[in-house]
Design a protein around this motif. Structure first.
Motif, PDB file in Angstrom:
ATOM      1  N   ASP A 140      -7.185 -23.982 -10.440  1.00  0.00           N
ATOM      2  CA  ASP A 140      -6.173 -23.025 -10.027  1.00  0.00           C
ATOM      3  C   ASP A 140      -6.402 -22.696  -8.561  1.00  0.00           C
ATOM      4  N   LEU A 141      -5.499 -23.157  -7.692  1.00  0.00           N
ATOM      5  CA  LEU A 141      -5.662 -22.883  -6.270  1.00  0.00           C
ATOM      6  C   LEU A 141      -4.869 -21.667  -5.819  1.00  0.00           C
ATOM      7  N   GLY A 142      -4.183 -21.049  -6.755  1.00  0.00           N
ATOM      8  CA  GLY A 142      -3.297 -19.972  -6.341  1.00  0.00           C
ATOM      9  C   GLY A 142      -3.699 -18.614  -6.866  1.00  0.00           C
ATOM     10  N   TYR A 143      -4.980 -18.448  -7.120  1.00  0.00           N
ATOM     11  CA  TYR A 143      -5.431 -17.215  -7.763  1.00  0.00           C
ATOM     12  C   TYR A 143      -5.090 -15.981  -6.941  1.00  0.00           C
ATOM     13  N   VAL A 144      -5.088 -16.159  -5.622  1.00  0.00           N
ATOM     14  CA  VAL A 144      -4.842 -15.005  -4.774  1.00  0.00           C
ATOM     15  C   VAL A 144      -3.442 -14.439  -4.993  1.00  0.00           C
ATOM     16  N   GLY A 145      -2.545 -15.282  -5.510  1.00  0.00           N
ATOM     17  CA  GLY A 145      -1.201 -14.784  -5.793  1.00  0.00           C
ATOM     18  C   GLY A 145      -1.232 -13.649  -6.802  1.00  0.00           C
ATOM     19  N   PHE A 146      -2.015 -13.799  -7.851  1.00  0.00           N
ATOM     20  CA  PHE A 146      -2.092 -12.751  -8.873  1.00  0.00           C
ATOM     21  C   PHE A 146      -2.829 -11.531  -8.354  1.00  0.00           C
ATOM     22  N   TYR A 147      -3.856 -11.788  -7.560  1.00  0.00           N
ATOM     23  CA  TYR A 147      -4.593 -10.714  -6.910  1.00  0.00           C
ATOM     24  C   TYR A 147      -3.622  -9.854  -6.096  1.00  0.00           C
ATOM     25  N   GLY A 148      -2.765 -10.551  -5.327  1.00  0.00           N
ATOM     26  CA  GLY A 148      -1.793  -9.840  -4.511  1.00  0.00           C
ATOM     27  C   GLY A 148      -0.768  -9.094  -5.351  1.00  0.00           C
ATOM     28  N   ILE A 149      -0.322  -9.729  -6.424  1.00  0.00           N
ATOM     29  CA  ILE A 149       0.669  -9.069  -7.285  1.00  0.00           C
ATOM     30  C   ILE A 149       0.076  -7.785  -7.860  1.00  0.00           C
ATOM     31  N   GLY A 150      -1.162  -7.863  -8.326  1.00  0.00           N
ATOM     32  CA  GLY A 150      -1.806  -6.673  -8.872  1.00  0.00           C
ATOM     33  C   GLY A 150      -1.968  -5.600  -7.816  1.00  0.00           C
ATOM     34  N   ALA A 151      -2.386  -6.021  -6.618  1.00  0.00           N
ATOM     35  CA  ALA A 151      -2.605  -5.039  -5.559  1.00  0.00           C
ATOM     36  C   ALA A 151      -1.304  -4.341  -5.185  1.00  0.00           C
ATOM     37  N   TYR A 152      -0.234  -5.118  -5.034  1.00  0.00           N
ATOM     38  CA  TYR A 152       1.020  -4.496  -4.638  1.00  0.00           C
ATOM     39  C   TYR A 152       1.632  -3.686  -5.762  1.00  0.00           C
ATOM     40  N   THR A 153       1.426  -4.122  -7.007  1.00  0.00           N
ATOM     41  CA  THR A 153       1.904  -3.297  -8.122  1.00  0.00           C
ATOM     42  C   THR A 153       1.254  -1.928  -8.029  1.00  0.00           C
ATOM     43  N   SER A 154      -0.063  -1.959  -7.884  1.00  0.00           N
ATOM     44  CA  SER A 154      -0.806  -0.711  -7.808  1.00  0.00           C
ATOM     45  C   SER A 154      -0.399   0.100  -6.588  1.00  0.00           C
ATOM     46  N   GLY A 155      -0.320  -0.573  -5.436  1.00  0.00           N
ATOM     47  CA  GLY A 155      -0.005   0.136  -4.204  1.00  0.00           C
ATOM     48  C   GLY A 155       1.380   0.751  -4.216  1.00  0.00           C
ATOM     49  N   LEU A 156       2.374  -0.032  -4.653  1.00  0.00           N
ATOM     50  CA  LEU A 156       3.740   0.471  -4.636  1.00  0.00           C
ATOM     51  C   LEU A 156       3.940   1.599  -5.637  1.00  0.00           C
ATOM     52  N   LEU A 157       3.368   1.455  -6.847  1.00  0.00           N
ATOM     53  CA  LEU A 157       3.528   2.517  -7.838  1.00  0.00           C
ATOM     54  C   LEU A 157       2.893   3.818  -7.342  1.00  0.00           C
ATOM     55  N   THR A 158       1.770   3.670  -6.622  1.00  0.00           N
ATOM     56  CA  THR A 158       1.129   4.873  -6.091  1.00  0.00           C
ATOM     57  C   THR A 158       1.933   5.446  -4.941  1.00  0.00           C
ATOM     58  N   PHE A 159       2.370   4.560  -4.057  1.00  0.00           N
ATOM     59  CA  PHE A 159       3.051   4.982  -2.842  1.00  0.00           C
ATOM     60  C   PHE A 159       4.366   5.680  -3.156  1.00  0.00           C
ATOM     61  N   HIS A 160       5.126   5.117  -4.099  1.00  0.00           N
ATOM     62  CA  HIS A 160       6.456   5.676  -4.364  1.00  0.00           C
ATOM     63  C   HIS A 160       6.470   6.721  -5.461  1.00  0.00           C
ATOM     64  N   PHE A 161       5.634   6.545  -6.467  1.00  0.00           N
ATOM     65  CA  PHE A 161       5.714   7.456  -7.605  1.00  0.00           C
ATOM     66  C   PHE A 161       4.460   8.283  -7.835  1.00  0.00           C
ATOM     67  N   GLY A 162       3.439   8.031  -7.055  1.00  0.00           N
ATOM     68  CA  GLY A 162       2.222   8.810  -7.226  1.00  0.00           C
ATOM     69  C   GLY A 162       1.603   8.660  -8.594  1.00  0.00           C
ATOM     70  N   LEU A 163       1.775   7.481  -9.185  1.00  0.00           N
ATOM     71  CA  LEU A 163       1.300   7.276 -10.550  1.00  0.00           C
ATOM     72  C   LEU A 163      -0.229   7.325 -10.617  1.00  0.00           C
TER      73      LEU A 163
END
Lengths: 297, 340, 376
Positions: free
Chosen positions: B56-79
């Motif tokens: 799997d050469l694209g692992y960082v893609g999932f890392y990024g998806i998780g990071a942005y999920t977390s970041g955006l949910l916190t940034f916009h909704f303060g979850l």
């Protein structure tokens, strides 16, 4: 605008084609995606600049010498990194290829610094600057040089593969290594020479890009390599005419996409093409799907 | 209790008390937390080449998806972060399944390339869709996790400094190790090993290749996303260029170096490579050389590893045997040639 | 297995030793964060030159409060992740009392939350993104103007008044600096009655701009806004000329580097740019500084070096007054809050508003005959 984009597309497409044949030839003979091929492309550009600036060579001589260096680098890559792993599982080879790619990129950074540097454009032949303005597009001498060089190299490669003994040997090794060895072909030598040819064309591509777009930097091989690989896949990995066609198609698609749709996803066009082709039509234009009988690791 | 278990418990105790030691600086804690983070990532990636024999050469893609999920949910909704962990986990799994389903029937090389293309597309998407991710402007000021006990009259306690993250990271690593260990010894794990050893035999035992591979990919992606969610709320700043291909390669190096398939091996691999990276950073800047070329060492290490120890430093027997197979064959051919 | 366990502990021990780093000597330690390697290392060199010149002057005169100043360098590669690591290192080193940096807005944005939590005062010589002041929560200062100002100035003064043109095409890099600048330019263009014929974005390190340029040139703009940094700007200039565009080009502080001329060659001529500092147009103090700079480094002074020089000067002056306490230094910096309470330096008068922003005039220079000359 359409014709100008076509000119843009054919220019970059020819470059992709040159790099793509390198990928496809190597994959044909040893079923390895040579991740470090992009770095040979980069080294071709840097060597040429070193020859021109450091040793005062004229452009054409530097061009040929850079191609020779590309060939040597390709051969060294094979002998040092890949040949010892000839019998190893694919995973090891792939990781080695990536490792060499990263190693070479950083080596270049160490030697030449990581800042982009310009190509000494005053050393280019004067007719490169000559511009012809048509109503719908412009063309410069440099465009013509790239077209000519690309076409000559492609024809040369085709002739080599079809008519010479070496070409025959290469095709034999690509088909079946064991049988080729039994037929008396020195398989290792053929493979190394294949790397040489691939490397020389890659270096030529790098030199032309560095000079035409006037920018050289150690990581320039990464993106170009990925796109050329997409082109090779599009054309059918293992097929040289496929890689040539794939390169041109991809270059034109990129120029058109960047011009008419979104310039931001320009690189995404290559990735998208690659994924779609691999998933839905793995054979590409001309390729043959290699059925893997042994375990994939 | 075996020696190995004693060692593991000893290390765990050491890990728990490190922050209390006198000569430990914040920077050092920062580095150790980074090690824990990469351990989680390496454990997640380990499933694919280690248990399933794919690259799997694209692992960082999932890392990024998780990071942005977390970041955006916190940034916009303060979850709350405690809600985000499972959400990121599920989002990662979702994308793992979406990517895996059409592609996992491909052979090794093609699969590797497709995963690579996927991760590059993820970065492009994160960079260009500014309306969603703020693209290159980045997401600054992501709130740190907090423990909110106000619903029964307790205090709200926000993470400050490195210490809370340190213990949270340890908990997450332990949880990941536990899950991996259980999977390894379960029917799922055995099916994976069967697939890796011989696909044809596995199919004839009734294993549906695609389903098991997709499950593996989904779980691997889920852990990558979980690591990403921690990362987002730890560094409190996200930008798309943090998720380039280089990270995938780095995590792959950790898995390969440590020994594919070996849970403890990849953890050691993570610790060694992150420490090496930081040591090289200091050494190189002291020598006046550009710090980036520490990656040169990594490339070289990988090439040498593949040449001399392709199964890693602490390989599990099955993988070691597999990696040796090719070499044994070559020796046999040589002997018969001279004999004949 | 045991051996490996020992090896692991040994490895960790090695990291421990490095973690315990330098013991605080009897000096005043100030952190300086910039890209010292990587693509934008040229800018980091500018910062280094500026602060080093001031450092020499200060330490040569005996230091501050009897102690010499020691600079601690942090290489952030102009990348947010590295900036975070550098910020963490600086913030948690109790002996560092202030930070000069970072250079790139994205790096500063990444580092600020860490500095805020550690209560570390930060002054940037070059970060122009307008949102940093909000994230800085009172701990951030800068002695350069913001892009909110620069963009409008480009529209109203440079294009409308200086060049006298109306149709502008924009070519901007997809990063925080350029997007902010482009947005404020478009706002200013609307106010000034200019027409933006098109805007194309590119990612850093692109070398082939011909498809997008072809698209922009189709609408026949009279001038092109090179909204980004000099490496790409120079290439765009060259390729635009090749495609037949002969009008003037313009840009902002991101273009201001001798490499723009070196890489662009002939094509770089007839490019205008706004800069925060122009030695030829500044006062006698600045002229003296420019001469000293040239004597020390052998090259012409640039605005980044000048701002960095002033940053160290401001910090040193504040420390001389309040001592080596981070909170006190922050308050001391914030005390420069009006034209009467400003700092007079080689870049003019510097004072900060409540967000740490300062207003500075902009100057315009252009490339003519292969050199930078003042444009007015």
């Amino acid at each position: 605008m359409f014709l100008q984009q076509l000119v843009n597309g054919l220019t970059i497409g020819g470059i992709y084609a040159l790099i793509a044949v390198g990928y496809t030839m190597v994959y044909g003979v040893i079923q390895l995606i040579n991740f470090a091929h992009g770095e040979i492309y980069m080294l071709g550009a840097f060597f040429a600049v070193t020859f021109i600036l450091g040793m005062g060579m004229p452009f054409y001589l530097a061009f040929l010498l850079a191609m020779a260096c590309g060939a040597i680098c390709g051969m060294l890559l094979d002998v040092i990194a890949y040949r010892p792993l000839r019998q190893s599982p694919r995973l090891a080879c792939l990781i080695t290829a990536i490792g060499m790619s990263i190693f070479l990129q950083n080596l270049a950074m160490l030697i030449w610094g990581s800042r982009p540097r310009p190509f000494p454009s005053d050393t280019l032949p004067a007719w490169f600057d000559k511009t012809w303005h048509f109503s719908q597009f412009s063309l410069t001498g440099f465009h013509l040089f790239i077209f000519a060089a690309t076409i000559i190299m492609m024809l040369g490669l085709n002739l080599t593969i079809k008519k010479t003994r070496f070409g025959k040997a290469m095709r034999a090794v690509a088909q079946n290594k064991t049988m080729a060895a039994l037929a008396g072909i020195n398989v290792n030598k053929v493979i190394t020479l294949t790397f040489a040819v691939a490397g020389s064309m890659g270096a030529a591509a790098g030199l032309m890009v560095g000079a035409f777009y006037n920018s050289l930097y150690p990581t320039m091989g990464y993106l170009a390599g990925v796109k050329a690989f997409a082109a090779a896949v599009l054309g059918g990995i293992g097929s040289v005419p496929g890689a040539m066609l794939g390169g041109i198609v991809l270059g034109v698609a990129e120029a058109m996409g960047a011009g008419y749709l979104s310039s931001l996803y320009r690189d995404g066009i290559s990735y998208g093409v690659m994924i779609i082709v691999i998933v839905f039509i793995p054979a590409g234009f001309f390729g043959v799907v290699i059925k893997e009988t042994k375990k994939s690791i | 209790m075996s020696n190995a278990t004693k060692l593991k418990i000893g290390l765990l105790i050491l890990a728990l008390v490190i922050p209390a030691l006198p000569f430990v600086s914040h920077y050092l804690l920062h580095v150790i937390i980074l090690i824990y983070l990469y351990m989680i990532l390496a454990l997640g990636l380990n499933i694919i080449p280690g248990f399933n024999g794919l690259l799997d050469l694209g692992y960082v893609g999932f890392y990024g998806i998780g990071a942005y999920t977390s970041g955006l949910l916190t940034f916009h909704f303060g979850l709350s972060y405690w809600l985000i962990i499972p959400l990121a986990f599920l989002n990662g799994a979702l994308w793992g399944v979406l990517l895996g389903a059409p592609t996992l029937r491909l052979t090794g090389d093609y699969f590797a390339i497709v995963t690579f293309g996927f991760s590059e597309l993820v970065v492009l998407f994160l960079t260009n869709e500014i309306w969603l991710t703020r693209g290159p402007l980045g997401l600054p000021g992501i709130a740190p996790p907090s423990v909110d006990l106000s619903w029964f009259g307790g205090p709200v306690w926000e993470f400050q400094g490195e210490l809370p993250y340190y213990y949270l990271a340890i908990v997450m690593v332990l949880a990941t190790v536990f899950v991996m260990h259980r999977i390894q010894n379960s029917r799922l794990g055995r099916a994976w090993f069967a697939i890796r050893d011989d696909e044809v035999a596995a199919v004839s035992c009734g294993i549906n290749l695609l389903v098991y591979k997709v499950i593996a990919f989904g779980i691997s992606a889920a852990f990558g996303a979980m690591g990403g969610s921690f990362f987002a709320r730890w560094v409190t700043f996200l930008s798309p260029d943090m998720f380039k291909f280089w990270e995938s390669f780095l995590v792959l190096c950790m898995v390969v170096l440590g020994g594919m398939g070996n849970i403890w091996g990849v953890m050691v691999g993570a610790a060694v490579l992150v420490s090496l990276s930081e040591v090289l950073r200091d050494v190189l800047s002291a020598l006046g050389m550009p710090v980036e070329i520490r990656f040169l060492a990594f490339g070289l290490i990988m090439v040498l590893m593949m040449r001399y120890r392709p199964a890693g430093l602490m390989p599990i027997p099955a993988v070691a045997a597999q990696m040796r197979v090719g070499k044994v064959k070559r020796k046999k051919v040589k002997r018969t040639a001279t004999a004949g | 297995m045991k051996a490996l366990g020992k090896g692991l502990v040994l490895g960790l021990a090695l990291v421990f030793c490095l973690g315990t780093a330098a013991m605080a000597a009897d000096t005043i330690r100030i952190g300086v964060a910039s890209p010292f390697t990587g693509d934008l290392a040229a800018y980091g060199d500018n910062i280094k030159a500026g602060v080093n010149l001031k450092l020499k002057e200060i330490n040569g005169a005996g230091g501050v409060n009897g102690k010499k100043i020691e600079l601690v360098w942090g290489d952030d590669l102009c990348q947010p992740k590295e900036a975070g690591t550098v910020a963490s290192k600086f913030a948690n080193d109790k002996s560092i009392v202030a930070v000069i940096g970072h250079l790139c807005s994205s790096a500063t944005l990444a580092g600020m939350p860490i500095y805020v939590r550690a209560k570390m005062p930060v002054i940037s010589p070059t970060s122009t993104n307008p949102t940093i002041g909000d994230v800085g929560k009172g701990w951030f200062f800068r002695n350069c103007y913001t892009d909110a100002f620069q963009g409008k100035y480009l529209a109203s003064h440079v294009v409308k008044e200086l060049l006298g043109l109306k149709k502008v095409a924009i070519f901007y890099e997809n990063n925080d600096y350029a997007i902010g600048l482009k947005d404020s330019f478009i706002g200013g263009a609307e106010a000034s009655g200019l027409q933006v014929t098109g805007a194309e974005a590119y990612v850093a390190k692109t070398t082939d701009f011909t498809p997008q340029l072809t698209k922009l040139l189709k609408d026949k703009p009279e001038t092109i806004f090179l909204c980004g940094y000099h490496p790409e700007g120079a290439l765009i200039a060259g390729q635009a000329r090749k495609l037949g565009f002969n009008g003037p080009l313009f840009g902002a502080d991101g273009l201001d580097n001798i490499d723009y001329i070196k890489i662009g060659g002939e094509a770089a001529n007839n490019t205008f740019m706004t800069v925060p500092f122009l030695a030829a147009a500044a006062g006698p103090d600045a002229q003296k500084f420019a001469e000293a700079f040239k004597a020390e480094t052998g090259r012409e002074v640039d605005w980044m070096s000048a701002n960095a020089y002033d940053c160290l000067a401001i910090v040193a002056e504040v420390i001389a007054k309040v001592g080596e306490d981070r909170q006190k230094i922050r308050d001391g910096l914030a005390a420069y809050n009006s034209a009467d309470n400003g700092f007079e330096g080689v870049t003019g008068l510097t004072y900060f508003n409540e967000k740490g922003d300062c207003s500075k005039p902009a100057f315009v220079k252009k490339v003519e005959g292969g050199e930078f000359v003042p444009a007015e």
